[in-house]
Enzyme design. Structure first.
Site, short mmCIF file in Angstrom:
data_model
loop_
_atom_site.label_atom_id
_atom_site.label_comp_id
_atom_site.label_asym_id
_atom_site.label_seq_id
_atom_site.Cartn_x
_atom_site.Cartn_y
_atom_site.Cartn_z
N SER A 103 3.76 0.98 -14.03
CA SER A 103 5.18 0.80 -14.35
C SER A 103 5.98 0.29 -13.15
CB SER A 103 5.78 2.12 -14.87
OG SER A 103 5.85 3.09 -13.86
N ASN A 104 5.57 0.65 -11.94
CA ASN A 104 6.27 0.08 -10.77
C ASN A 104 5.98 -1.41 -10.63
OD1 ASN A 104 7.88 2.04 -9.00
ND2 ASN A 104 6.08 3.24 -9.59
N MET A 145 -4.10 5.12 -5.38
CA MET A 145 -4.38 6.51 -5.07
C MET A 145 -5.49 6.69 -4.02
SD MET A 145 -1.95 7.54 -6.76
CE MET A 145 -2.03 9.32 -6.69
N ARG A 146 -5.58 5.75 -3.10
CA ARG A 146 -6.53 5.89 -1.99
C ARG A 146 -5.81 5.66 -0.67
NH1 ARG A 146 -11.96 5.78 -3.76
NH2 ARG A 146 -11.91 5.61 -6.02
N LEU A 175 -5.39 4.19 2.94
CA LEU A 175 -5.86 2.98 3.62
C LEU A 175 -6.11 3.29 5.09
CD1 LEU A 175 -3.45 0.38 2.01
CD2 LEU A 175 -5.81 0.90 1.37
N ASN A 188 4.80 1.47 0.61
CA ASN A 188 4.35 2.36 -0.46
C ASN A 188 5.57 3.01 -1.11
OD1 ASN A 188 2.50 4.02 -1.98
ND2 ASN A 188 2.96 5.71 -0.59
N HIS A 200 6.54 6.59 -2.93
CA HIS A 200 6.02 7.96 -3.09
C HIS A 200 7.02 8.78 -3.89
CE1 HIS A 200 3.63 11.47 -2.18
NE2 HIS A 200 4.76 12.11 -1.96
N VAL A 235 -0.88 10.34 6.07
CA VAL A 235 -0.69 10.43 4.62
C VAL A 235 0.82 10.47 4.33
CG1 VAL A 235 -1.10 11.81 2.55
CG2 VAL A 235 -2.87 11.63 4.31
N ASP A 236 1.33 9.39 3.78
CA ASP A 236 2.75 9.31 3.40
C ASP A 236 3.67 9.62 4.58
OD1 ASP A 236 1.98 8.74 0.72
OD2 ASP A 236 1.69 10.87 0.35
C1 GAR Z 1 4.31 6.55 -9.10
O1 GAR Z 1 5.13 7.64 -9.49
C2 GAR Z 1 4.10 6.53 -7.62
O2 GAR Z 1 5.19 6.99 -6.90
C3 GAR Z 1 2.94 7.45 -7.48
O3 GAR Z 1 2.10 7.13 -8.55
C4 GAR Z 1 2.90 6.70 -9.65
C5 GAR Z 1 2.35 5.39 -10.17
O4 GAR Z 1 2.97 5.05 -11.37
N1 GAR Z 1 2.28 7.28 -6.22
C6 GAR Z 1 1.77 8.29 -5.54
O5 GAR Z 1 1.77 9.44 -5.92
C7 GAR Z 1 1.15 7.88 -4.23
N2 GAR Z 1 0.96 9.01 -3.38
P1 GAR Z 1 2.86 3.59 -11.98
O6 GAR Z 1 1.36 3.26 -12.05
O7 GAR Z 1 3.46 3.72 -13.33
O8 GAR Z 1 3.61 2.65 -11.08
#
Ligand code: GAR
Length: 220
Positions: free
Chosen positions: A18-19, A97-98, A100, A114, A116, A151-152
């Site tokens: 969705s992002n 979700m990995r 880097l 990124n 978060h 991490v973040d």
């Molecule tokens: C998002 O909420 C993003 O912030 C999160 O995964 C989701 C992906 O949604 N990322 C993390 O948690 C990274 N640590 P999407 O596939 O619909 O964009």
């Protein structure tokens, strides 16, 4: 990163995308002066790849290798090569979700961002919305940041606050955070594309006085 030449984005994601859709829509609407040069995923049937292909954009699954939380060395090389061949100026992680590491960070130093789903430095790591709910915070949100070796933990570009309600479930809270994400991330990428962002130590400076914010998020 400046507005004179085309700003080429490489987007990495593992999930529904969705992002990515919000970024692609912002480009389509002329709010983000960039081109999606390549979409990569470590998940073969990820929604992000379907969304990219549906828009006629180059999208590839590259196997992540033998580890669960990072790319192995061969995979890392393959990701870097694909992004370099696509000539990307900026790598945008959109639910990738990995973690880097090494060669990847060196290849795109200072050019990886990124999104978060929390107000960092609170709740780094997985399912940040669930962590926020379990902790009992009343306000959480989302953060766009540069990626470093932690991490973040990289320099924060912008954040948006989102209220937590008493009857929230992990799903309703994540959905509310995502509304904010979809507004904040394209705004930050547009600022990067226009060369409006610089770094002093760990502090990100915006050239314009108005930093990104998403007023709508609190109302959803
Ligand atoms: C998002 O909420 C993003 O912030 C999160 O995964 C989701 C992906 O949604 N990322 C993390 O948690 C990274 N640590 P999407 O596939 O619909 O964009």
């Amino acid at each position: 990163m400046n507005g004179a030449k085309e700003f080429r984005l490489g987007i990495l994601g593992s999930g529904k995308g969705s992002n990515f859709v919000a970024i692609a829509d912002a480009i389509g609407a002329g709010r983000l002066p960039a081109r999606v040069a390549l979409v990569l995923s470590d998940v073969e049937d990820a929604g992000i790849l379907r969304e990219a292909r549906a828009r006629g954009l180059p999208a590839r699954f590259i196997p992540p290798g033998r580890f669960r939380t990072k790319l192995d060395e061969e995979a890392e090389r393959a990701y870097v090569a694909a992004l370099q061949e696509a000539g990307v100026d900026c790598v945008a992680l959109a639910g990738f979700m990995r973690i880097l590491k090494g060669e990847f960070l060196r290849a795109f130093e200072g050019r990886i961002v990124n999104i978060h789903p929390s107000l960092l430095p609170a709740f780094p790591g997985l399912e940040a919305w669930r962590q926020a709910l379990e902790h009992g915070v009343k306000i959480t949100g989302c953060t766009v940041h540069f990626v470093d070796a932690g991490v973040d933990s990289g320099p924060i570009i912008a954040q948006c606050a989102v209220p937590v309600y008493d009857d929230d479930t992990p799903e309703t809270l994540h959905a509310r955070i995502q509304v904010a994400e979809h507004e904040l991330y394209p705004q930050c990428l547009a600022a990067l594309a226009r060369g409006e962002i610089s770094l002093r130590g760990r502090t990100v400076l915006w050239r314009r006085t108005a930093t990104a914010c998403c007023a709508n998020a609190a109302r959803s």
